[in-house]
Design a protein around this motif. Structure first.
Motif, PDB file in Angstrom:
ATOM      1  N   ILE A 244      -6.127  11.761  -9.799  1.00  0.00           N
ATOM      2  CA  ILE A 244      -6.834  10.508  -9.538  1.00  0.00           C
ATOM      3  C   ILE A 244      -5.993   9.323  -9.999  1.00  0.00           C
ATOM      4  N   LEU A 245      -5.409   9.438 -11.200  1.00  0.00           N
ATOM      5  CA  LEU A 245      -4.552   8.366 -11.711  1.00  0.00           C
ATOM      6  C   LEU A 245      -3.325   8.171 -10.830  1.00  0.00           C
ATOM      7  N   PHE A 246      -2.779   9.285 -10.336  1.00  0.00           N
ATOM      8  CA  PHE A 246      -1.599   9.196  -9.474  1.00  0.00           C
ATOM      9  C   PHE A 246      -1.909   8.443  -8.188  1.00  0.00           C
ATOM     10  N   TYR A 247      -2.987   8.821  -7.526  1.00  0.00           N
ATOM     11  CA  TYR A 247      -3.326   8.170  -6.262  1.00  0.00           C
ATOM     12  C   TYR A 247      -3.784   6.730  -6.482  1.00  0.00           C
ATOM     13  N   ALA A 248      -4.468   6.477  -7.593  1.00  0.00           N
ATOM     14  CA  ALA A 248      -4.887   5.103  -7.887  1.00  0.00           C
ATOM     15  C   ALA A 248      -3.667   4.215  -8.153  1.00  0.00           C
ATOM     16  N   SER A 249      -2.705   4.742  -8.886  1.00  0.00           N
ATOM     17  CA  SER A 249      -1.487   3.979  -9.153  1.00  0.00           C
ATOM     18  C   SER A 249      -0.700   3.744  -7.867  1.00  0.00           C
ATOM     19  N   SER A 250      -0.623   4.768  -7.018  1.00  0.00           N
ATOM     20  CA  SER A 250       0.072   4.627  -5.740  1.00  0.00           C
ATOM     21  C   SER A 250      -0.588   3.571  -4.863  1.00  0.00           C
TER      22      SER A 250
ATOM     23  N   LYS B 270       1.112   0.063  -3.966  1.00  0.00           N
ATOM     24  CA  LYS B 270       1.474   0.199  -2.556  1.00  0.00           C
ATOM     25  C   LYS B 270       2.690   1.118  -2.366  1.00  0.00           C
ATOM     26  N   ALA B 271       2.797   2.098  -3.248  1.00  0.00           N
ATOM     27  CA  ALA B 271       3.860   3.106  -3.130  1.00  0.00           C
ATOM     28  C   ALA B 271       3.258   4.338  -2.464  1.00  0.00           C
TER      29      ALA B 271
END
Length: 260
Positions: free
Chosen positions: A25-31, A35-36
């Motif tokens: 969840i943190l990975f996708y939220a950060s992405s 906008k990566a």
């Protein structure tokens, strides 16, 4: 018995699963926020492949012209590291809690935190504005960067030394400079040398990009070939720096094995 073991393992598996889910969840939220997107990474793979194909055939005729810039980069890293190591010694002593009181250590550590917080490229750009383009800004930037790293590692080593010799020399009335000379330096000398060698390895890599802000070295060639998209020449530079880093790493490792 087996049922009890299984009951104990079940909460652990649940915790591991929750941890993995939270990380995703943190990975996708950060992405999303940066906008990566993975889709952009995948769509850029063909371009990456074409660049790697071009870099797979280095322009060996470009090797001779970069020998002098590579040597300048090594010299710049060596001088900067040496200056930074010299400057780090008094600062590290002042920052060690077991040598001085908080009224001395807090300001010393505050200065070190400021130095480490400023990016090396920014320091080099500031010195370029003061001294003009050349190797002096690069040397000074590396010196400040080295002082921050070595001082941090050194004062942490000083704080872990055996306090017995310090207490004994204090009991007989020795002055602080005397017990630093005979009780502190012998205990941290090997670690200090190891820190300097490690920092020099880092600085050789860092010095290679300081030319982007006009601080001399091979970085100027990096900027030139990247600007003209000459990936064959870029590959030659990368190979030359790879050889330099491997040689320095090997020498440094051998020296650290003898010292530590």
């Amino acid at each position: 018995m087996e049922q009890q073991i299984a009951a104990l393992k079940k909460p652990r598996k649940t915790k591991h699963l929750l941890t993995v889910v939270l990380l995703l969840i943190l990975f996708y939220a950060s992405s999303y926020n940066t906008k990566a997107y993975i889709e952009d990474l995948i769509s850029g793979l063909p371009n990456m492949q074409s660049i790697l194909v071009k870099m797979a055939s280095p322009d060996w005729s470009y090797f001779e012209p970069i020998i002098t810039p590579v040597l300048d980069t090594i010299r710049m890293a060596f001088i900067g590291t040496l200056l930074g190591a010299i400057l780090s010694i008094p600062v590290a002593f002042l920052a060690a809690n077991n040598l001085f009181g908080k009224w001395v250590t807090i300001p010393a550590r505050f200065i070190l935190n400021i130095i480490r917080a400023i990016p090396e490229l920014l320091i080099a750009a500031l010195f370029v504005a003061i001294f003009g383009m050349g190797m002096i800004p690069g040397i000074l930037a590396i010196a400040f960067f080295s002082m921050g790293i070595i001082s941090k590692l050194l004062y942490e080593s000083i704080e872990t030394i055996d306090p017995g010799p310090l207490e004994a020399m204090t009991a007989v009335g020795s002055k602080k400079l005397v017990w630093i000379r005979f009780a502190v330096i012998p205990q941290v000398l090997a670690s200090f040398t190891s820190y300097v060698l490690y920092t020099f390895e880092i600085n050789v890599r860092a010095a290679a990009i300081l030319g982007y802000v006009g601080a001399g070295g091979i970085g100027i060639n990096y900027e030139r070939v990247m600007g003209f998209l000459e990936y064959q020449k870029l590959s030659t530079i990368v190979f030359a720096m790879f050889v330099v880093v491997v040689i320095i790493d090997w020498i440094s490792t051998k020296l650290r094995e003898r010292l530590v």
